[in-house]
Design an enzyme around this catalytic site. Structure first.
Site, PDB file in Angstrom:
ATOM      1  N   LYS A  87       0.810  -1.222   0.000  1.00 49.79           N
ATOM      2  CA  LYS A  87       0.000   0.000   0.000  1.00 49.79           C
ATOM      3  C   LYS A  87       0.844   1.272   0.000  1.00 49.79           C
ATOM      4  O   LYS A  87       0.444   2.288  -0.562  1.00 49.79           O
ATOM      5  CB  LYS A  87      -0.953  -0.011   1.198  1.00 49.79           C
ATOM      6  CG  LYS A  87      -2.111  -0.977   1.026  1.00 49.79           C
ATOM      7  CD  LYS A  87      -3.200  -0.716   2.047  1.00 49.79           C
ATOM      8  CE  LYS A  87      -4.447  -1.531   1.735  1.00 49.79           C
ATOM      9  NZ  LYS A  87      -4.277  -2.975   2.083  1.00 49.79           N
ATOM     10  N   GLU A 109      -9.761   7.319   3.717  1.00 47.10           N
ATOM     11  CA  GLU A 109     -10.677   6.434   4.429  1.00 47.10           C
ATOM     12  C   GLU A 109      -9.903   5.166   4.774  1.00 47.10           C
ATOM     13  O   GLU A 109      -8.927   4.825   4.121  1.00 47.10           O
ATOM     14  CB  GLU A 109     -11.867   6.077   3.528  1.00 47.10           C
ATOM     15  CG  GLU A 109     -11.626   4.913   2.562  1.00 47.10           C
ATOM     16  CD  GLU A 109     -10.536   5.152   1.539  1.00 47.10           C
ATOM     17  OE1 GLU A 109     -10.257   6.325   1.223  1.00 47.10           O
ATOM     18  OE2 GLU A 109      -9.961   4.162   1.048  1.00 47.10           O
ATOM     19  N   SER A 368       1.771  -9.733  -0.995  1.00 55.43           N
ATOM     20  CA  SER A 368       1.395  -8.316  -0.880  1.00 55.43           C
ATOM     21  C   SER A 368       1.744  -7.718   0.478  1.00 55.43           C
ATOM     22  O   SER A 368       1.930  -6.503   0.592  1.00 55.43           O
ATOM     23  CB  SER A 368      -0.100  -8.161  -1.155  1.00 55.43           C
ATOM     24  OG  SER A 368      -0.866  -9.032  -0.337  1.00 55.43           O
TER      25      SER A 368
HETATM   26  C1  LIG Z   1      -5.068  -4.033   1.513  1.00 59.12           C
HETATM   27  C2  LIG Z   1      -4.356  -5.274   1.238  1.00 59.12           C
HETATM   28  C3  LIG Z   1      -4.732  -6.131   0.187  1.00 59.12           C
HETATM   29  C4  LIG Z   1      -5.938  -5.910  -0.681  1.00 59.12           C
HETATM   30  O1  LIG Z   1      -5.937  -4.721  -1.397  1.00 59.12           O
HETATM   31  P1  LIG Z   1      -5.669  -4.653  -2.973  1.00 59.12           P
HETATM   32  O2  LIG Z   1      -6.048  -3.264  -3.315  1.00 59.12           O
HETATM   33  O3  LIG Z   1      -6.548  -5.664  -3.627  1.00 59.12           O
HETATM   34  O4  LIG Z   1      -4.241  -4.937  -3.203  1.00 59.12           O
HETATM   35  C5  LIG Z   1      -3.970  -7.265  -0.059  1.00 59.12           C
HETATM   36  N1  LIG Z   1      -2.899  -7.567   0.706  1.00 59.12           N
HETATM   37  C6  LIG Z   1      -2.509  -6.776   1.739  1.00 59.12           C
HETATM   38  C7  LIG Z   1      -1.313  -7.174   2.537  1.00 59.12           C
HETATM   39  C8  LIG Z   1      -3.226  -5.603   2.035  1.00 59.12           C
HETATM   40  O5  LIG Z   1      -2.820  -4.840   3.052  1.00 59.12           O
END
Ligand SMILES: *Cc1c(COP(=O)(O)O)cnc(C)c1O
Length: 389
Positions: A87, A109, A368
């Site tokens: 993010k 938000e 992610s």
């Molecule tokens: C917020 C988040 C997601 C999901 O958000 P996307 O916009 O689909 O990437 C996925 N993995 C992690 C670790 C997150 O913090």
């Protein structure tokens, strides 16, 4: 893709009241001005290097590859970024854009708090005023993230109107933007929302595939057979796919929870000012979703994913809670990497689909985020949820 602004096929666009459109037009103009400006791009890349810690590695998961018995598995390590997830890439980019627009007040938000914490972090570093809107119910459930944001100097506003959830926080944040757009920038956290946000978020998250493409060519001398990513709103996935969309030989594969199967079961409609696939109940309202991963609890998805699905360029499948938990444990115990529960959805899908690939092929899976935030929750689930016994 149609030439019309902000549309991906039939999806996307901007269906908002006139006064909000004015604010969006201003943001779009700034984005169009700076996205190809070498100085802007250089500043973005410098901050990613010095503050976020990029490039992050593309790690070969040798033991996991052996256990799953299919293609060579490479992990794109967004978990190693400062703040522990992808993010921050988008947050840094949008704050730099706000700075160029002469704005010093950022609003955002947040649902579970992950986007709020990333935003508060970067606002602290850039010396920006920061207000985070969060549903009252969410502030109670995520008290520690509220404290984190406050520690980072942000003001957290608990929204009690409506159901006190993310949707209500978005409504209040948009109201703030309409009133204050002359000196306020709304920093949106995923590849969703009205134009230009899906394009802005994709642009800044594309750094993921820009790096991974270079890295896989260095390591394997050829492109991967597939790229896997989890889809909540779709930001890490669109960033992971971006530089491969034109490479027809690379399969693009999104993973989503069975309990929030937007892509697999959603139908086209308008949600929060744009057209996309949305999970709906029998009355045509956005259906309540539930996911063991807080970051995936959203009934819609970014419009470009809807287009990639309908055009057949990308594929999306669901995984079960049990499959996610197995993947969570397997990546932890074989590679020493505890993934975010969100990311474990992508790993679970790699496992499920590995028979479709040969051992001579490689696949990339985006991790992610890191799983520290989820360890207590997983401990709880394993002890109390019959599904996992
Ligand atoms: C917020 C988040 C997601 C999901 O958000 P996307 O916009 O689909 O990437 C996925 N993995 C992690 C670790 C997150 O913090």
């Amino acid at each position: 893709m149609t030439a019309e602004k902000g549309f991906f096929g039939d999806f996307g666009g901007s269906f908002v009241p006139e006064n909000l459109q004015k604010a969006l037009d201003k943001i779009e103009e700034a984005f169009e001005t700076y996205k190809d400006d070498p100085e802007f791009v250089k500043e973005y890349k410098d901050v990613l290097k010095e503050y976020v810690g990029r490039d992050n590695p593309l790690t070969y998961a040798e033991r996991l590859t052996k256990i799953y018995g299919g293609p060579k598995i490479y992990l794109k390590r967004e978990d190693l970024n400062h703040t522990g997830a992808h993010k921050i890439n988008n947050v840094i980019g949008q704050i730099l854009l706000a700075k160029r627009m002469g704005t010093h007040r950022i609003i955002a938000e947040t649902g579970a708090g992950q986007h709020g914490v990333a935003t508060a972090t970067a606002c602290a570093m850039f010396g920006m005023d920061c207000t985070i809107y969060m549903g009252k119910l969410d502030t109670e459930r995520q008290a520690l993230n509220v404290f984190r944001m406050e520690l980072l100097g942000a003001e957290v506003v608990a929204v009690s109107q409506g159901q006190g959830r993310l949707k209500d926080a978005v409504d209040v944040a948009l109201g703030d933007l309409v009133e204050n757009y002359a000196n306020t920038f709304y920093l949106l956290g995923s590849a969703v929302g009205p134009h230009p946000y899906p394009s802005i978020v994709k642009y800044f998250q594309s750094v993921i595939s820009e790096e991974s493409k270079r890295q896989i060519l260095e390591k394997e001398g050829k492109l991967p057979a597939a790229v896997f990513a989890v889809t909540g709103g779709g930001s890490n996935a669109i960033g992971s796919f971006a530089h491969y969309i034109e490479e027809e030989g690379v399969r693009l594969i999104g993973s989503e929870p069975e309990e929030a199967a937007t892509m697999s079961k959603g139908t086209a409609t308008e949600l929060h000012g744009f057209k996309t696939l949305v999970l709906q109940d029998e009355n045509g309202n956005p259906a309540p979703t539930y996911s063991i991963a807080a970051g995936l609890d959203y009934p819609g998805i970014g419009p470009e994913h809807s287009y990639l699905k309908e055009s057949g360029r990308a594929e999306y499948y669901t995984v079960s809670k049990k499959e996610v938990m197995d993947a969570f444990k397997e990546l932890s115990s074989t590679e020493g990497i505890i993934p975010a529960l969100e990311s474990a959805h992508a790993v679970a899908l790699v496992k499920k689909m590995s028979p479709e690939f040969s051992s001579g092929e490689s696949v990339i899976v985006t991790i992610s985020g890191r799983g520290d935030k989820d360890v207590a929750h997983v401990h709880d689930l394993l002890q109390n949820d019959a599904v996992f016994q």
